[in-house]
Scaffold this motif. Structure first.
Motif, short mmCIF file in Angstrom:
data_model
loop_
_atom_site.label_atom_id
_atom_site.label_comp_id
_atom_site.label_asym_id
_atom_site.label_seq_id
_atom_site.Cartn_x
_atom_site.Cartn_y
_atom_site.Cartn_z
N ALA A 236 -73.45 -73.12 45.90
CA ALA A 236 -72.20 -72.37 46.07
C ALA A 236 -71.13 -73.25 46.72
O ALA A 236 -69.95 -73.19 46.35
CB ALA A 236 -72.46 -71.13 46.92
N TRP A 240 -67.64 -74.02 44.93
CA TRP A 240 -66.49 -73.21 45.35
C TRP A 240 -65.84 -73.61 46.66
O TRP A 240 -64.73 -73.17 46.94
CB TRP A 240 -66.94 -71.74 45.48
CG TRP A 240 -67.27 -71.10 44.18
CD1 TRP A 240 -68.51 -70.74 43.73
CD2 TRP A 240 -66.36 -70.75 43.14
NE1 TRP A 240 -68.43 -70.18 42.49
CE2 TRP A 240 -67.11 -70.18 42.10
CE3 TRP A 240 -64.97 -70.86 42.98
CZ2 TRP A 240 -66.54 -69.71 40.92
CZ3 TRP A 240 -64.40 -70.41 41.81
CH2 TRP A 240 -65.17 -69.84 40.80
N VAL A 363 -70.91 -65.76 43.30
CA VAL A 363 -69.74 -66.00 44.16
C VAL A 363 -68.46 -65.88 43.35
O VAL A 363 -67.49 -65.24 43.77
CB VAL A 363 -69.84 -67.38 44.85
CG1 VAL A 363 -68.52 -67.75 45.52
CG2 VAL A 363 -70.96 -67.38 45.88
N HIS A 367 -65.58 -62.97 43.68
CA HIS A 367 -64.18 -63.37 43.90
C HIS A 367 -63.26 -62.69 42.88
O HIS A 367 -62.19 -62.18 43.23
CB HIS A 367 -64.05 -64.88 43.81
CG HIS A 367 -62.64 -65.38 43.85
ND1 HIS A 367 -61.82 -65.17 44.94
CD2 HIS A 367 -61.90 -66.07 42.94
CE1 HIS A 367 -60.63 -65.72 44.69
NE2 HIS A 367 -60.66 -66.26 43.49
N TRP A 373 -61.73 -64.00 49.05
CA TRP A 373 -62.96 -64.69 49.41
C TRP A 373 -63.77 -63.97 50.47
O TRP A 373 -64.84 -64.46 50.87
CB TRP A 373 -62.65 -66.11 49.88
CG TRP A 373 -62.10 -66.96 48.78
CD1 TRP A 373 -60.82 -67.39 48.61
CD2 TRP A 373 -62.84 -67.46 47.65
NE1 TRP A 373 -60.70 -68.13 47.46
CE2 TRP A 373 -61.93 -68.20 46.85
CE3 TRP A 373 -64.18 -67.36 47.24
CZ2 TRP A 373 -62.31 -68.82 45.67
CZ3 TRP A 373 -64.55 -67.99 46.08
CH2 TRP A 373 -63.64 -68.71 45.31
N PRO A 376 -67.19 -62.72 48.75
CA PRO A 376 -68.12 -63.83 48.51
C PRO A 376 -68.71 -64.41 49.79
O PRO A 376 -69.90 -64.74 49.84
CB PRO A 376 -67.26 -64.86 47.78
CG PRO A 376 -66.21 -64.07 47.10
CD PRO A 376 -65.90 -62.95 48.05
N LEU A 380 -72.68 -64.67 51.01
CA LEU A 380 -73.39 -65.84 51.50
C LEU A 380 -73.97 -65.60 52.90
O LEU A 380 -75.07 -66.10 53.21
CB LEU A 380 -72.45 -67.05 51.51
CG LEU A 380 -72.03 -67.54 50.12
CD1 LEU A 380 -70.96 -68.63 50.24
CD2 LEU A 380 -73.23 -68.06 49.33
#
Length: 406
Positions: A236, A240, A363, A367, A373, A376, A380
């Motif tokens: 990820a 990103w 992710v 988004h 964000w 996402p 995480l």
């Protein structure tokens, strides 16, 4: 591994030591060499955006598939023979990509090279156990660091070499390193044949029943969860983190690229120290907890105060990657046999890389759905929190074979 008498590092094992280091150097070359020169490749070979996306998703998919295939390779060829097969596939894949007349052949070469990479990934931990049972932690620390170097060097030189000599040479040159890595393993296999080692192809091979029953082992599942957490967060970040930093921290593309590189740099000392600590700590759960806390602190920092101490949050995310080398050592020290190590390595890495391939996709999907964000990053955070469970379950020493025997 206290039951093994410690020998001098070079005592009759020079070829194995050199072979492990050379294999480790080859394990990320197929992944790291394409993206820096993709623009040069597209001048000669038309590649659609879908094709670019397919090339980007191949690594975790092939690494996951190889995780489940590698135990069968070990049963058929033995550990040393399996490493030779992996290196041959990498060599062939590099050459096919270098001479590819079109996208289909480029894709096929990538599949072959990455299949070899995946088999090497799975077999290297049991190879370390087989040749260095008295120094598993040290050799794991060394080869994880070499893997890091083998990731950075191809990525750094791919574009300059492509600009000077051409992208085909830039891709094909790495076939030389995998061919050189073959030499010590061919020496080892020839020596074993001369010595007529009767256990070269049997003790190493995981029984099919063991492979199919790993879902019932608490140790196997716990290590797999930690490995998966590390893989999801790492992929990820690769996919990103620069865009996240640009949107919420105001970083320029150059700054974001430097910050992404910082996550790799900060992981190197952790990759060396963490395996050594696994061998010395009575409760490895504290080390897993340290990785979890690092990931959590970094994501929370980006979520709550992205523009202040941005470098600190990024370094904390990079420090969380100590979970990766910790898992590699645990694969060795929580199994009692070479067969168990091969089975657990394939199982944990197969599942982890499969989930790692989904991480960046989820992710990106979150988004797009939320338009920001926050969701996402919360995802995480949730993934990282799951690893607190194995931090508890792995606190006490237990072995996969013992659990499955009950």
């Amino acid at each position: 591994m206290s039951e093994h008498r410690r020998l001098p590092l070079w005592a009759g094992r020079t070829a194995a030591l050199l072979g492990i280091g050379l294999v480790a150097f080859t394990l990320r070359q197929a992944v790291a060499t394409v993206s820096p020169i993709l623009g040069d490749i597209r001048v000669d070979i038309p590649i659609s955006n879908i094709g670019v996306g397919l090339l980007g998703t191949l690594p975790p998919i092939l690494l996951a598939a190889s995780g489940f295939v590698a135990p069968r390779v070990a049963r058929g060829f033995g550990l040393d023979g399996g490493i030779v097969l992996a290196l041959l596939l990498m060599t062939l894949g590099h050459l096919v990509r270098a001479f590819a007349p079109g996208f289909a052949v480029l894709l096929a070469g990538s599949v072959v090279a990455l299949a070899g990479t995946g088999i090497g990934n799975v077999l290297l931990p049991p190879i370390v156990r087989r040749h260095f049972p008295d120094r598993v932690a040290l050799l794991t620390a060394v080869y994880v660091c070499v893997v890091g170097v083998g990731t950075a060097v191809p990525a750094a030189v791919a574009a300059p070499v492509s600009a000077q000599i051409g992208w085909r040479f830039s891709l094909g040159i790495w076939s030389v390193t995998s061919m050189v890595a073959l030499v010590p393993w061919l020496v080892i296999i020839a020596r074993e044949r001369r010595q007529r080692l009767s256990d070269a192809g049997t003790v190493e091979s995981p029984p099919t029943a063991l492979v199919s029953r790993l879902w019932r082992s608490r140790v196997a599942l716990s290590i797999t969860v930690v490995f998966s957490t590390s893989t999801i967060c790492t992929y990820a970040a690769f996919a990103w983190l620069p865009e996240i930093l640009g949107d919420i921290a105001g970083s320029t593309p150059t700054e974001a690229g430097v910050l992404l590189a910082a996550t790799g740099i900060i992981s190197v000392p952790g990759a060396f120290v963490a395996p050594l600590l696994v061998a010395r700590l009575r409760n490895v759960g504290w080390l897993i907890a340290a990785g979890v806390v690092s990931f959590l602190s970094g994501y929370l920092g980006l979520l709550l105060a992205p523009t202040t101490l941005t470098l600190l949050w990024v370094l904390l995310i990079g420090s969380g990657s100590i979970l990766f080398p910790v898992c590699l050592v645990l694969i060795n020290v929580r199994t009692r046999s070479h067969g168990g190590t091969v089975a657990l390595s394939g199982f944990a890495q197969g599942v982890a890389y499969a989930l790692g391939a989904l991480g960046p996709l989820l992710v990106g999907l979150l988004h797009d759905l939320s338009g920001g964000w926050t969701l996402p990053l919360l995802f995480l955070l949730a993934v990282t929190l799951v690893a607190t469970i194995p931090a508890i379950t792995l606190a006490r020493p237990a072995f996969v074979e013992d659990e499955l025997a009950r």
